[in-house]
Structures are given as structure tokens and as C-alpha cells.
Design a protein around this motif. Structure first.
Motif, short mmCIF file in Angstrom:
data_model
loop_
_atom_site.label_atom_id
_atom_site.label_comp_id
_atom_site.label_asym_id
_atom_site.label_seq_id
_atom_site.Cartn_x
_atom_site.Cartn_y
_atom_site.Cartn_z
N SER A 60 49.40 32.29 37.38
CA SER A 60 48.54 31.19 37.84
C SER A 60 47.66 32.20 38.48
O SER A 60 46.39 31.99 38.41
N SER A 61 47.90 32.41 39.49
CA SER A 61 47.50 34.12 40.24
C SER A 61 46.53 34.86 39.19
O SER A 61 45.40 35.42 40.13
N GLN A 62 47.18 35.17 38.20
CA GLN A 62 46.34 35.75 37.44
C GLN A 62 45.29 35.93 36.99
O GLN A 62 44.65 35.77 35.14
N THR A 63 44.69 34.03 36.47
CA THR A 63 43.41 33.22 35.85
C THR A 63 42.50 34.45 36.69
O THR A 63 42.26 34.04 38.14
N SER A 64 41.77 34.71 35.56
CA SER A 64 40.06 35.75 36.12
C SER A 64 39.60 35.69 34.78
O SER A 64 39.79 35.16 34.08
N VAL A 65 38.32 36.18 35.37
CA VAL A 65 37.65 37.01 34.94
C VAL A 65 38.09 38.50 34.92
O VAL A 65 37.53 39.45 35.97
N TYR A 66 38.12 39.03 33.54
CA TYR A 66 38.50 40.71 33.60
C TYR A 66 37.51 41.44 32.69
O TYR A 66 36.87 40.82 32.25
N PHE A 67 36.91 42.61 33.67
CA PHE A 67 36.12 43.78 32.73
C PHE A 67 36.66 44.75 32.92
O PHE A 67 37.07 45.15 33.13
N CYS A 68 36.37 45.35 31.15
CA CYS A 68 36.31 46.24 30.99
C CYS A 68 35.00 47.41 31.49
O CYS A 68 34.11 46.73 31.33
N ALA A 69 35.56 48.20 32.10
CA ALA A 69 34.05 49.44 31.99
C ALA A 69 34.20 50.79 31.64
O ALA A 69 35.62 51.07 31.23
N MET A 70 33.15 51.17 31.16
CA MET A 70 33.64 53.49 30.64
C MET A 70 32.83 53.76 31.36
O MET A 70 31.78 53.63 31.91
N SER A 71 32.36 55.21 31.68
CA SER A 71 31.76 55.96 32.23
C SER A 71 32.03 57.04 31.83
O SER A 71 32.92 57.91 31.60
N GLY A 72 30.88 58.82 31.76
CA GLY A 72 31.06 59.72 31.07
C GLY A 72 30.65 60.47 32.28
O GLY A 72 30.73 60.40 33.98
N ASP A 73 30.96 61.86 32.21
CA ASP A 73 31.38 63.25 32.93
C ASP A 73 29.25 62.96 33.84
O ASP A 73 29.57 63.19 34.50
N ARG A 74 29.11 62.48 32.55
CA ARG A 74 27.36 62.53 33.15
C ARG A 74 26.84 61.10 33.16
O ARG A 74 25.49 60.85 32.72
N ASP A 75 27.68 60.01 33.51
CA ASP A 75 26.93 59.09 33.38
C ASP A 75 27.98 57.94 34.21
O ASP A 75 29.26 57.34 34.43
N THR A 76 27.76 58.59 36.45
CA THR A 76 28.77 58.35 37.06
C THR A 76 28.97 56.61 36.78
O THR A 76 29.85 55.48 36.98
N ALA A 77 27.66 56.10 36.98
CA ALA A 77 27.44 54.12 36.97
C ALA A 77 27.96 53.12 35.90
O ALA A 77 29.26 52.39 36.53
N GLY A 78 28.18 54.12 35.02
CA GLY A 78 29.43 53.72 33.68
C GLY A 78 27.81 52.45 33.29
O GLY A 78 27.20 51.66 33.42
N THR A 79 29.26 50.96 32.61
CA THR A 79 28.08 50.33 31.96
C THR A 79 29.90 49.39 31.64
O THR A 79 31.59 49.77 31.28
N PHE A 80 29.68 47.99 31.59
CA PHE A 80 30.47 47.21 31.34
C PHE A 80 30.53 46.31 30.72
O PHE A 80 29.56 45.89 29.76
N GLY A 81 31.72 46.06 29.88
CA GLY A 81 31.59 45.23 28.72
C GLY A 81 31.89 43.49 29.51
O GLY A 81 30.41 43.26 30.27
N SER A 82 31.27 42.65 28.46
CA SER A 82 30.91 40.70 28.89
C SER A 82 32.22 40.34 29.27
O SER A 82 31.98 39.50 29.95
N GLY A 83 33.24 40.32 29.25
CA GLY A 83 34.32 40.37 30.28
C GLY A 83 35.06 39.06 29.75
O GLY A 83 35.23 39.17 27.98
N THR A 84 36.34 39.56 29.47
CA THR A 84 37.54 38.22 29.09
C THR A 84 37.85 36.76 30.36
O THR A 84 37.95 37.37 31.11
N ARG A 85 37.81 35.81 29.92
CA ARG A 85 37.55 34.90 30.93
C ARG A 85 39.69 34.20 30.02
O ARG A 85 39.74 33.55 28.94
N LEU A 86 40.13 34.63 31.73
CA LEU A 86 41.75 34.32 30.91
C LEU A 86 42.12 33.42 32.38
O LEU A 86 42.10 33.48 33.47
N THR A 87 42.58 32.13 31.75
CA THR A 87 43.28 31.03 31.81
C THR A 87 44.94 31.04 32.01
O THR A 87 45.09 31.15 30.40
N VAL A 88 45.43 31.10 33.11
CA VAL A 88 46.88 30.88 33.46
C VAL A 88 47.03 29.64 33.40
O VAL A 88 47.14 29.25 34.56
N VAL A 89 47.65 28.41 32.50
CA VAL A 89 48.44 27.05 33.25
C VAL A 89 49.67 27.44 32.80
O VAL A 89 50.71 28.10 32.68
#
Lengths: 112, 112
Positions: free
Chosen positions: A83-112
Motif C-alpha cells: 500500500s505504501s507504493q500507491t503513488s504517481v510514477y513518472f518516467c523521464a529521459m534525457s540526453g547528453d545535450r538535453d540535461t533538463a530532460g522530458t517527463f512522461g505523463s505519469g502512471t497512477r498506481l493504487t495498491v489495495v
């Protein structure tokens, strides 16, 4: 459109079951990351990857594992969801010339 | 140990006013300081970023002020609009393979 997609977008699972979240990128970026976002904690790094089969732990890695067998895919696995892993999970990527990176839209996970 | 401390946690500003969010860091090896904007249901997106060789960077209504000696940087939003209502994250990065370190976020509400 942003070159990074997460699946699924929403998931409800039972305590004790394994769960795998997928992140897919089309930018050929070297670095990929998994974060979780919880109220009052901001974004916390779970694991990250700096190349195929090269991964490292973040600050909240306990209970999580990752795999990166191809540049474009980064998988996050909860071996036995709690249940403690209930959260919103984001993935991100970055390149050698793109330090700031780009995030995905997220996965909302609910553990019941 | 929180490497980037962000304040305030939440902020309410009148339309047309100035929104100011502050961040402080300890690690003098940080060499890149981005700010992210996140709307509900979306992933964080890069808003503006600065490197420590300049003290200020402006993009439209958004300005980063950077004080290297005080190890502080701040985001100023001029003429704040209701559409600016979002959560803002500061972050910091060292060169190499290390991931970004995020502040805990500030929820900004701009009211008419």
C-alpha cells in the motif's frame, strides 16, 4: 508527441501482486529515470539508467527493480506491491545535450 | 538529506502580482539549475533554466535570479495569471551521469 510514453496510465492492483510499469521513448536518449510523486515529498528518484543494461539506485529504491534491455524501453517492477507504493510514477529521459530532460505523463498506481 | 530546499510549500497570489519561489542548495558542484512547471494530471515540463555563470535569466514573464555566494536561486513570475496556477519544482544537477535533484515543489494558485 513528447517522444516518451508511459503505460498503463492508471492501474489498481492488490497487495502482494507483482506490477510492471513501462516507459517507452523514441528519442534515442541515453538516460532514463523513474520517479514517484507523493504529496509533501515532491519527486523522488527510484532508479535510473545511463545505458542499456546500466542502471543504478535512487533514494527510494527499496521494493523496486528496473530493467533496460533496449535503449527505448525502461521497465519498473514492483515485485510484491504494498500500500505504501500507491503513488504517481513518472518516467523521464534525457540526453547528453538535453540535461533538463522530458517527463512522461505519469502512471497512477493504487495498491489495495 | 535534502540537497535542494524549496519554499514556500504553497503560495497564493493575486492576478497581476509577482510570484516568488525560492530554492537553496549546499552542493557547490551543482552547475545547472532548471525550474519545472506541472499542471494537474501532467508530467513536469521544463520552464526555464540557468547556469551559475550568470546571475539572472529572463524568458517572457519568468525570471530566474541566481546568487552563487548565497547558494540560492529563485523563480519570479511577473504579472501572474490564473493560467500560471500549477506546481513548480526547482532542481539542480552536476555534470556527468548524476540525475537531477529536485526540491519538494510549490503549489501556486493565482486568484482573480
Amino acid at each position: 508527441d513528447a517522444g516518451i510514453t508511459q503505460s498503463p496510465r492508471h492501474k489498481v492492483t492488490e497487495t502482494g501482486t507483482p506490477v510492471t510499469l513501462r516507459c517507452h521513448q523514441t528519442e534515442n536518449h541515453r538516460y532514463m529515470y523513474w520517479y514517484r510523486q507523493d504529496p509533501g515529498h515532491g519527486l523522488r528518484l527510484i532508479h535510473y539508467s545511463y545505458g542499456v543494461k546500466d542502471t543504478d539506485k535512487g533514494e527510494v529504491s527499496d521494493g523496486y527493480s528496473v530493467s533496460r534491455s533496449k535503449t527505448e524501453d525502461f521497465l519498473l517492477t514492483l515485485e510484491s506491491a504494498t500500500s505504501s507504493q500507491t503513488s504517481v510514477y513518472f518516467c523521464a529521459m534525457s540526453g547528453d545535450r538535453d540535461t533538463a530532460g522530458t517527463f512522461g505523463s505519469g502512471t497512477r498506481l493504487t495498491v489495495v | 538529506q535534502q540537497q535542494v530546499k524549496q519554499s514556500p510549500q504553497s503560495l497564493i497570489v493575486q492576478k497581476g502580482g509577482i510570484s516568488i519561489i525560492n530554492c537553496a542548495y549546499e552542493n557547490t558542484a551543482f552547475d545547472y539549475f532548471p525550474w519545472y512547471q506541472q499542471f494537474p494530471g501532467k508530467g513536469p515540463a521544463l520552464l526555464i533554466a540557468i547556469r551559475p555563470d550568470v546571475s539572472e535569466k529572463k524568458e517572457g514573464r519568468f525570471t530566474i535570479s541566481f546568487n552563487k555566494s548565497a547558494k540560492q536561486f529563485s523563480l519570479h513570475i511577473m504579472d501572474s495569471q490564473p493560467g500560471d496556477s500549477a506546481t513548480y519544482f526547482c532542481a539542480a544537477h552536476t555534470s556527468g551521469n548524476t540525475p537531477l535533484v529536485f526540491g519538494k515543489g510549490t503549489r501556486l494558485s493565482v486568484i482573480a
